[in-house]
Design a protein around this motif. Structure first.
Motif, mmCIF file in Angstrom:
data_model
loop_
_atom_site.group_PDB
_atom_site.id
_atom_site.type_symbol
_atom_site.label_atom_id
_atom_site.label_comp_id
_atom_site.label_asym_id
_atom_site.label_seq_id
_atom_site.Cartn_x
_atom_site.Cartn_y
_atom_site.Cartn_z
ATOM 1 N N LEU A 109 21.931 -26.230 34.518
ATOM 2 C CA LEU A 109 21.243 -27.413 34.459
ATOM 3 C C LEU A 109 21.658 -28.493 35.019
ATOM 4 C CD1 LEU A 109 19.549 -27.109 30.699
ATOM 5 C CD2 LEU A 109 18.379 -26.292 33.067
ATOM 6 N N PRO A 110 20.738 -29.380 35.695
ATOM 7 C CA PRO A 110 21.351 -30.432 36.255
ATOM 8 C C PRO A 110 21.890 -31.614 35.403
ATOM 9 C CG PRO A 110 19.044 -30.624 36.332
ATOM 10 C CD PRO A 110 19.472 -29.310 35.797
ATOM 11 N N SER A 111 22.839 -32.435 35.766
ATOM 12 C CA SER A 111 23.405 -33.434 34.540
ATOM 13 C C SER A 111 22.416 -34.215 34.118
ATOM 14 C CB SER A 111 24.551 -34.421 35.440
ATOM 15 O OG SER A 111 25.513 -33.348 35.822
ATOM 16 N N GLY A 112 22.464 -34.728 32.861
ATOM 17 C CA GLY A 112 21.407 -35.631 32.367
ATOM 18 C C GLY A 112 21.561 -35.337 30.812
ATOM 19 N N ARG A 113 20.582 -36.202 30.175
ATOM 20 C CA ARG A 113 20.326 -36.049 28.613
ATOM 21 C C ARG A 113 19.208 -34.979 28.424
ATOM 22 N NH1 ARG A 113 19.423 -40.228 25.305
ATOM 23 N NH2 ARG A 113 17.558 -40.434 26.464
ATOM 24 N N TYR A 114 19.252 -33.977 27.374
ATOM 25 C CA TYR A 114 18.504 -33.018 26.999
ATOM 26 C C TYR A 114 18.323 -33.009 25.209
ATOM 27 C CZ TYR A 114 19.206 -30.871 31.653
ATOM 28 O OH TYR A 114 19.203 -30.688 32.784
ATOM 29 N N ALA A 115 17.052 -32.950 24.706
ATOM 30 C CA ALA A 115 16.907 -32.954 23.461
ATOM 31 C C ALA A 115 16.671 -31.345 23.024
ATOM 32 C CB ALA A 115 15.760 -33.680 23.052
ATOM 33 N N VAL A 116 17.358 -30.945 21.985
ATOM 34 C CA VAL A 116 17.045 -29.622 21.479
ATOM 35 C C VAL A 116 16.537 -30.171 20.188
ATOM 36 C CG1 VAL A 116 18.291 -27.687 20.633
ATOM 37 C CG2 VAL A 116 19.172 -28.664 22.651
ATOM 38 N N VAL A 117 15.442 -29.625 19.987
ATOM 39 C CA VAL A 117 14.570 -29.890 18.498
ATOM 40 C C VAL A 117 13.956 -28.521 17.935
ATOM 41 C CG1 VAL A 117 12.502 -30.725 17.682
ATOM 42 C CG2 VAL A 117 13.514 -32.017 19.637
ATOM 43 N N LEU A 118 14.477 -28.275 16.780
ATOM 44 C CA LEU A 118 14.254 -27.162 15.926
ATOM 45 C C LEU A 118 13.540 -27.441 14.623
ATOM 46 C CD1 LEU A 118 18.008 -26.327 16.142
ATOM 47 C CD2 LEU A 118 16.313 -25.308 17.456
ATOM 48 N N ARG A 119 12.584 -26.798 14.572
ATOM 49 C CA ARG A 119 11.485 -26.918 13.487
ATOM 50 C C ARG A 119 11.549 -25.315 12.736
ATOM 51 N NH1 ARG A 119 8.315 -30.000 17.327
ATOM 52 N NH2 ARG A 119 8.660 -32.115 16.896
ATOM 53 N N VAL A 120 11.739 -25.673 11.397
ATOM 54 C CA VAL A 120 11.457 -24.517 10.534
ATOM 55 C C VAL A 120 10.691 -24.868 9.291
ATOM 56 C CG1 VAL A 120 12.812 -22.745 9.237
ATOM 57 C CG2 VAL A 120 13.837 -23.460 11.279
ATOM 58 N N GLY A 121 9.660 -24.544 9.429
ATOM 59 C CA GLY A 121 8.629 -25.005 8.074
ATOM 60 C C GLY A 121 8.662 -26.408 8.138
ATOM 61 N N PRO A 122 8.730 -27.184 7.131
ATOM 62 C CA PRO A 122 8.966 -28.668 7.150
ATOM 63 C C PRO A 122 10.220 -29.173 7.605
ATOM 64 C CG PRO A 122 9.072 -27.841 4.976
ATOM 65 C CD PRO A 122 8.879 -26.642 5.762
#
Length: 160
Positions: A109-122
């Protein structure tokens, strides 16, 4: 419960006579009764198993994240990765397996900021990943957990 026994000492001592065959048995039964009444008869309490968090994120090397999702209720578990600098979605998956694991590699991936978002139920977990590509083959990432909370309303799940 307090219990007191006021027996004369002579009553507890067995009499050694040939004419009383049950005389030896009675004090032994009384002793057994007393010891079992003072020792608890309750079954041992089972210890609660340590709870595993629904989401575990580790960094096994300089360029990737390992994600493990423990989802015994099989609620929808969502994994999203977005490039924060330009809004490009890199990954958007939903799983409902009781346990799921994956490895996210950031080395291409190119340089930069990434968000990893995980949702399990609530439950919601958000990590910010800073990708640095200085030269080909020398990519590194820095990971920071930015949010971990329980979403209470359906409106709050609409925002990333």
């Amino acid at each position: 419960m307090k219990t007191s026994f006021n027996f004369p000492v002579a009553q507890l001592a067995p009499k050694q006579t040939a004419s009383a065959p049950g005389a030896i048995l009675r004090p032994a039964l009384l002793g057994l009764l007393l010891t079992t009444s003072f020792t608890g008869t309750a079954a041992p309490q089972p210890q609660a198993a340590p709870q595993t968090p629904p989401v575990q994120v580790t960094q096994p090397d300089a360029t990737s994240l390992r994600i493990r999702i423990n989802n015994p209720s099989q609620e929808p578990a969502r994994i999203q990765v977005v490039h924060l600098d330009n809004g490009t979605w890199i990954l958007n998956e939903t799983h409902s397996d009781p346990a799921y694991g994956t490895r996210l590699k950031f080395d291409n991936l190119p340089s930069g900021r990434y968000a990893v978002v995980l949702r399990v139920g609530p439950d919601r977990y958000r990590y910010t990943v800073q990708v640095e590509s200085k030269a080909p083959g020398t990519t590194t990432i820095a990971v920071r957990e930015t949010t971990t909370h329980r979403v209470e309303s359906g409106l709050a799940t609409a925002s990333l």
